[in-house]
Scaffold this active site. Structure first.
Site, PDB file in Angstrom:
ATOM      1  N   HIS A  99       0.817  -1.212   0.000  1.00  0.00           N
ATOM      2  CA  HIS A  99       0.000   0.000   0.000  1.00  0.00           C
ATOM      3  C   HIS A  99       0.854   1.267   0.000  1.00  0.00           C
ATOM      4  O   HIS A  99       2.056   1.252   0.273  1.00  0.00           O
ATOM      5  CB  HIS A  99      -0.954  -0.004   1.197  1.00  0.00           C
ATOM      6  CG  HIS A  99      -0.280   0.063   2.547  1.00  0.00           C
ATOM      7  ND1 HIS A  99       0.058   1.251   3.163  1.00  0.00           N
ATOM      8  CD2 HIS A  99       0.092  -0.925   3.402  1.00  0.00           C
ATOM      9  CE1 HIS A  99       0.618   0.995   4.346  1.00  0.00           C
ATOM     10  NE2 HIS A  99       0.650  -0.316   4.514  1.00  0.00           N
ATOM     11  N   CYS A 159       2.665  -4.951   6.967  1.00  0.00           N
ATOM     12  CA  CYS A 159       2.390  -4.730   5.550  1.00  0.00           C
ATOM     13  C   CYS A 159       3.569  -4.012   4.886  1.00  0.00           C
ATOM     14  O   CYS A 159       4.457  -3.488   5.559  1.00  0.00           O
ATOM     15  CB  CYS A 159       1.119  -3.913   5.381  1.00  0.00           C
ATOM     16  SG  CYS A 159      -0.386  -4.846   5.738  1.00  0.00           S
TER      17      CYS A 159
END
Length: 536
Positions: free
Chosen positions: A428, A447
């Site tokens: 992301h 992440c």
């Protein structure tokens, strides 16, 4: 017909028939008995192994190692055992000399039958080790969720029995070019260690342009032997040494400033034995992922802090990344999955662990803390903070969820790339851009944050639309959450490589940011893998 011709006809035509009948009557039963005893011994020896039992039953319990016609198979296996250490495997595990001795010593059908099955077991052990690795990854580190492509022993035996033995065994190791290059580097380092290594280390201090003295000479010599500096007699930190240092820094993932500070000096002084360990570990990791990676795939090397798109073996896009912090519950795991879609203007659904460990203590102290997050109940209704009492909640009984709506300051930035997985890991954007300028970028909750997420999106969409930037920006301008599916889902591999050998042959090393490679090496050493020094 003369008596002479009658006698000749008898000797030529009749006696061979009589002799053959004699053989059938007296010799064949003995041979048949030996064959029966051999087959019975094979069946008994294989009875505890369903795969081997099925394989030999299909063959009527005939052997594949035991006759003169099987010599090519035996020779191919013995050669493989003799060269196993070249692959970073424990040479003592595959005892070629012992196998030869056993083959020579087996004299009775029973001994030969038992040995037949024992050799098949040794072959299967070797085939498994060199195809898919010595170790079970998750037992080494719980954050390695690698689904190793272990082959069926029965299918391996069937294929081997029908193939050219030497060619079959040569095809067992990973076929990826990276594996071949790693093995070549392994053997080069072994010769280098056998010849004395890289010589003296560089004394500890900072070195920069204009410096001179014994320390600079030691630095110069080290850079020469490492292959970053052509041979020179300079005793001053000149432009040539400066250029060599920048090339070294680039090859080791360091900040490129041409100055030898503590971090660069530490890497310069690492001994070849430690580098050899990294190479052997990388070879084991290649065996764990010994399957097609996808004509187009995404390659996220955690230790390199990069995410790349690979098309037909060629890197077509690369961006810097931030990965999970070193805390045990925040590290980025290793696994492979398939990217299916991207979400533009995403909401951030806060993981339970972050809610209870980071935000709940703040809410207890101040109900209006973290105002950028919506607190919702089980029905999705927003909780009124002015009437809520968070003081009595704990990590186990907090009943609410938290979500951050789309915005410029959203923790996920303006786009996230989804490959749905049980680890809740994805790639992301991020508003925290300053972290991408750091040398070591381990700060996230697990992440992978991308420095150039828009360009990454354009590269992915270019396969399905003619104007990827325009399409992406049109969705972005709405300010609303939009899902964009990838027409051709893309495999994603989150890997951990501290040693790589690109096609140009210039080896790249990275720091063992989570200490995983050290654990892999220790596990390999327990299996009998050793560092070799080969004298030239």
């Amino acid at each position: 017909m003369s008596a002479y011709l009658v006698r000749q006809t008898f000797f030529i035509r009749v006696l061979p028939v009589v002799f053959a009948a004699f053989v059938l009557l007296f010799v064949a039963p003995q041979a048949r008995a030996q064959v029966t005893e051999f087959r019975q011994a094979v069946a008994q020896a294989a009875s505890g192994d369903p795969d081997l039992l099925s394989f030999y039953r299909e063959r009527g319990f005939d052997g594949i190692w035991s006759t003169r016609n099987d010599r090519s198979r035996r020779n191919a296996l013995i050669e493989a055992f003799n060269t196993a250490a070249n692959h970073g495997l424990p040479g003592d595990r595959y005892d070629a000399e012992g196998l030869i001795a056993q083959l020579q010593a087996a004299s009775t059908p029973q001994e030969q039958g038992r040995l037949e099955v024992a050799v098949s077991r040794q072959f299967l052990d070797y085939a498994r080790d060199i195809q898919t690795g010595l170790l079970t990854p998750s037992r080494v580190d719980s954050a390695i969720h690698r689904q190793v492509p272990v082959r069926s022993p029965l299918s391996t035996m069937r294929a081997f029995a029908q193939s050219d033995p030497a060619a079959f065994i040569r095809a067992l190791p990973p076929s990826a070019p990276e594996y071949t290059r790693l093995m070549a580097e392994k053997m080069r380092l072994e010769r280098l260690i056998g010849d004395g290594g890289w010589g003296p280390t560089v004394p500890g201090r900072k070195y920069e342009r204009g410096d001179s003295g014994a320390g600079v000479v030691a630095l110069r010599n080290r850079l020469i032997v490492l292959g970053f500096l052509p041979r020179t007699n300079t005793q001053t930190y000149d432009d040539d040494i400066y250029g060599a240092v920048t090339r070294f820094q680039q090859a080791h993932g360091l900040a490129i400033d041409g100055t030898v500070g503590p971090g660069t000096l530490e890497q310069i002084n690492i001994q070849p034995e430690a580098r050899l360990q990294s190479i052997i570990v990388a070879m084991e990791r290649e065996r764990w992922i010994n399957r097609p990676r996808g004509e187009r795939h995404i390659w996220v090397n955690i230790t390199d802090f990069t995410a790349k798109i690979i098309d037909n073996g060629v890197e077509t896009f690369s961006t810097r990344s931030v990965v999970g912090a070193r805390d045990r519950d925040r590290v980025t795991p290793e696994f492979s999955d398939v990217m299916e879609f991207m979400v533009i203007n995403p909401s951030w659904y806060v993981p339970r662990s972050i809610i209870t460990k980071e935000y709940l203590p703040q809410l207890r102290a101040n109900p209006n803390a973290v105002r950028n997050l919506l607190i919702t109940d089980r029905r999705g209704r927003v909780v009124d903070r002015s009437t809520a009492d968070f003081s009595g909640y704990t990590e186990t009984n907090f009943p609410y969820s938290m979500r951050e709506p789309p915005s410029q300051g959203n923790a996920l930035g303006l786009v996230k790339f989804m490959f749905p997985n049980r680890h809740n890991i994805y790639l992301h954007d991020t508003p925290a851009k300053s972290l991408f300028g750091r040398e070591t970028r381990a700060y996230s909750h697990g992440c992978v944050r991308l420095a150039d997420p828009f360009d990454f999106a354009y590269a992915l969409l270019a396969k399905q639309v003619g104007n990827p930037e325009e399409v992406f920006q049109a969705h972005l301008r709405t300010g609303r959450e939009r899902r964009v599916d990838l027409e051709a889902p893309v495999p994603v591999h989150l890997v951990y490589r501290t040693a790589t050998v690109p096609a140009d042959g210039n080896v790249q090393y990275r720091r063992d940011v989570y200490g995983r490679d050290a654990r892999v090496w220790n596990a390999l050493a327990r299996e009998g893998v050793v560092l070799r020094a080969v004298r030239g």
